[in-house]
Scaffold this active site. Structure first.
Site, PDB file in Angstrom:
ATOM      1  N   GLY A  41       0.854  -1.183   0.000  1.00 36.10           N
ATOM      2  CA  GLY A  41       0.000   0.000   0.000  1.00 36.10           C
ATOM      3  C   GLY A  41       0.888   1.230   0.000  1.00 36.10           C
ATOM      4  O   GLY A  41       0.808   2.060   0.896  1.00 36.10           O
ATOM      5  N   ALA A  85      -2.109  -6.961  -2.580  1.00 38.35           N
ATOM      6  CA  ALA A  85      -1.155  -7.696  -1.748  1.00 38.35           C
ATOM      7  C   ALA A  85      -1.865  -8.610  -0.760  1.00 38.35           C
ATOM      8  O   ALA A  85      -1.292  -9.558  -0.248  1.00 38.35           O
ATOM      9  CB  ALA A  85      -0.247  -6.725  -1.011  1.00 38.35           C
ATOM     10  N   ASP A 138      -5.135   1.830   5.621  1.00 39.30           N
ATOM     11  CA  ASP A 138      -6.547   2.180   5.721  1.00 39.30           C
ATOM     12  C   ASP A 138      -7.107   1.575   7.010  1.00 39.30           C
ATOM     13  O   ASP A 138      -7.029   0.390   7.218  1.00 39.30           O
ATOM     14  CB  ASP A 138      -7.285   1.594   4.509  1.00 39.30           C
ATOM     15  N   GLU A 186       1.515  10.836   3.708  1.00 38.56           N
ATOM     16  CA  GLU A 186       0.669  10.692   4.892  1.00 38.56           C
ATOM     17  C   GLU A 186       1.426  11.183   6.116  1.00 38.56           C
ATOM     18  O   GLU A 186       0.901  11.926   6.931  1.00 38.56           O
ATOM     19  CB  GLU A 186       0.361   9.209   5.068  1.00 38.56           C
TER      20      GLU A 186
END
Lengths: 245, 386
Positions: free
Chosen positions: A63, A120, A142, A219
């Site tokens: 991710g 994945a 997430d 992020e």
């Protein structure tokens, strides 16, 4: 600067943050790791040059989002091949273009970094042999807040078995998030899993990948700007304690 | 007009000449030597609202117990000496595959959610006890079949994403390796009764594969499409175009493997030769779609069939004559007797071939930024029509 070498602009690659990992995305994946053609990803390393041992991917960023971690780690770990896996098409496109441009802008660098569009959660064993990886990264995953979505979380008892399979003994799994709930969930499941042992704070601080984990991603930078907390947890893949009884 | 419910699942006892046949909400038991019905359909429950309560059934090693499970998530265990219900447990989710362990102290189950649990073979104390059971192995996609190695040190599980996974048992969190090679859903896996290091697998990709499963090494892949394609029913959607293996029936003494395909009027027979290879033996034709098949203790192949009209046979039996398997004539006393057995009745025949839905061809991809006027209808797999 040629057209090819211009860095892509993020505003053309926006995509909503959530994709459903359980639906079938018409992805291309090899039947088994031996069948994978890595030459498109690492043209300087595949096939191996005369006299050299074939290098394989050792670091996986699950991710990887906009590729911040990989791009920042590429020069710090020039001898390791690293791969980002991202399920969202536009985001993967962006990172792909970025790596392409960087390889042209800085010849000799960024050849050890690549990205693929992949789920994945489902297809890790198709790409990586047993114990192939030495580092796995799960940065700001997430949270899937709702109770019914907990099976979709990227750290779960089911998936930890697969991550343990792909990691070599002694390999490290890194997690970081700004969502305390999620951090506690991940820590609980990793603590419960017999094949993982948590690194102490001192060991984390000594790890050369940790500063990248904290600072290098989109992020991570957003969380810093908003003055949020970042919860880091690192685990080492260990031998199965079941047989020590 | 009431229709006869056919026998959707058939399992044979490992020790007695008895076959258990699932029939919607009930099951019957028949003697395979004489054709006599040992446990018939309950007369006052003949008319049914169809539900596959006996989707999976299995005997334990010595044949003293039968476990059965279906749509209601219950696992029922029967004493095979008198067919009384010994105990009942409730699974978390619908069970796709299960088996007893060697000493019958546990029933290991694989559910549609992708988790494997080891249920103790005794009555559930209470709800709390059931909830405390932790999964031993988990797949992200649905687990279609599972089997334990003979020494019970390993558990093998197959899923919808073409994976066959070998994990340690009972420490299933430790994956030993994967057997990767299939290119479509794997629906059936089994360790060979005559060679406990080998695993056979089949599913939706037209191949039967043999593996040294502890090493994750494929030793043979046999493509069987040509042997069965001519007998397949017309496809109703993309998922049902290619043959789909429902299961393999194995005869341990003659080393024969009978391939049961979904919605097909034939069974393909394979043989395991003395130089350790799977070879094609013959294709056995039936009068209507095969639902299930198993070998009896005299090496005869019992095949259950889908029935449309009153005159259709519920069974076909194949027996070896001069090295070849041939169908016993409908006039044979045994065949006549079993075909006249009483079954449950329904008003409307349900879909008997939902297994095609395990393929992914009808699952539409996730389109994330589709303009509203161009948005595709993001739905659901179409049911396979009768």
């Amino acid at each position: 600067m040629t057209e090819e070498a211009k860095l892509p602009q993020k505003r053309y690659y926006r995509q909503r943050a959530h994709a459903n990992p359980f639906s079938d995305h018409q992805l291309d994946y090899p039947v088994k790791p031996e069948d994978m053609d890595w030459t498109k990803h690492y043209p300087e390393y595949y096939p191996a040059k005369d006299g050299q041992v074939q290098k394989k991917v050792e670091f996986a960023d699950i991710g990887c989002g906009y590729g911040g971690l990989l791009i920042s780690m590429a020069k710090s770990f020039p001898d390791n091949l690293m791969l980002g896996m991202e399920i969202r098409t536009k985001v993967e496109d962006y990172v792909y273009e970025r790596i392409k441009a960087l390889r042209i802008q800085e010849p000799g660098h960024y050849q050890n970094v690549s990205i693929m569009r992949m789920n994945a959660m489902k297809f890790l064993p198709n790409f990586f042999e047993k114990g192939q990886l030495t580092k796995m990264f799960f940065l700001f995953p997430d949270p899937h807040f709702k109770q019914r979505k907990h099976k979709a979380r990227i750290i779960s008892p089911t998936l930890l078995a697969e991550y343990a399979y792909a990691l070599s003994i002694g390999g490290i799994l890194y997690t970081i998030t700004d969502v305390k709930d999620l951090h506690e969930w991940m820590v609980k499941h990793l603590d419960d899993h017999p094949l993982f042992e948590r690194l102490s704070d001192e060991e984390c601080e000594k790890d050369p990948a940790v500063p990248h984990v904290r600072e290098a991603t989109e992020e991570g930078k957003k969380v810093a700007r908003n003055q949020g907390d970042k919860y880091l947890a690192c685990y080492r893949r260990i031998e199965d304690p079941y047989y020590k009884q | 007009m009431s229709l006869r419910i056919p026998f959707t699942t058939a399992v044979h006892s490992p020790s007695k000449p008895e076959i258990v046949l699932a029939n919607g909400k009930q099951f019957i038991v028949m003697n395979t030597s004489t054709g006599e019905v040992i446990k018939p359909i309950s007369e006052n429950e003949r008319k049914q609202e169809y539900s596959e309560l006996y989707r999976a059934m299995i005997f334990n090693n010595d044949g003293s117990l039968l476990a059965a499970t279906g749509d209601d998530k219950k696992i029922n265990v029967y004493d095979t000496s008198n067919w009384s219900l010994k105990l009942s447990r409730v699974a978390h989710k619908r069970v796709n595959s299960f088996q007893f362990n060697n000493d019958s102290t546990e029933i290991v189950i694989a559910d549609k959610f992708g988790d494997v649990y080891a249920h103790p073979n005794k009555n559930q104390e209470d709800q709390k006890e059931a909830e405390k059971l932790e999964p031993i192995v988990g797949h992200v996609s649905m687990v279609t079949d599972m089997t334990l190695s003979k020494d019970e040190k390993f558990i093998v599980t197959s899923d919808r994403d073409e994976h066959i996974r070998v994990s340690r048992y009972p420490n299933g969190y430790n994956i030993e390796n994967f057997c990767l090679g299939h290119s479509d859903v794997v629906t059936y896996i089994q360790v060979f009764p005559w060679d406990e290091s080998l695993l056979i697998s089949a599913g939706g990709d037209n191949t039967i594969r043999v593996w040294e499963f502890l090493k994750g090494k494929e030793v043979q892949s046999l493509n069987i499409k040509a042997y069965i394609q001519p007998y397949m029913a017309k496809a109703t959607d993309a998922n049902s175009e290619e043959p789909m293996v429902r299961k393999l029936a194995i005869d341990p003494t003659k080393k024969l493997i009978a391939i049961v395909f979904a919605k097909t009027n034939a069974i393909v027979l394979l043989e395991w030769t003395s130089d350790n290879k799977l070879v094609y033996k013959s294709t056995l034709e039936t009068s209507s779609s095969v639902l299930d098949a198993c070998f009896d203790l005299q090496n005869r192949l019992w095949v259950t069939l889908a029935v449309a009209e009153e005159k259709d046979d519920l069974f076909a039996i194949f027996e070896e004559k001069d090295g070849k398997y041939e169908r016993l004539s409908s006039d044979e006393p045994l065949v006549k007797q079993i075909n006249s057995v009483e079954t449950g009745l329904v008003e409307k025949m349900p879909d008997l071939y939902t297994i095609f839905g395990l393929r992914k061809l009808l699952d539409l991809p996730d389109f994330v930024q589709t303009p509203p006027d161009k948005a595709r209808n993001k739905n659901k797999k179409r049911k396979v029509e009768e």
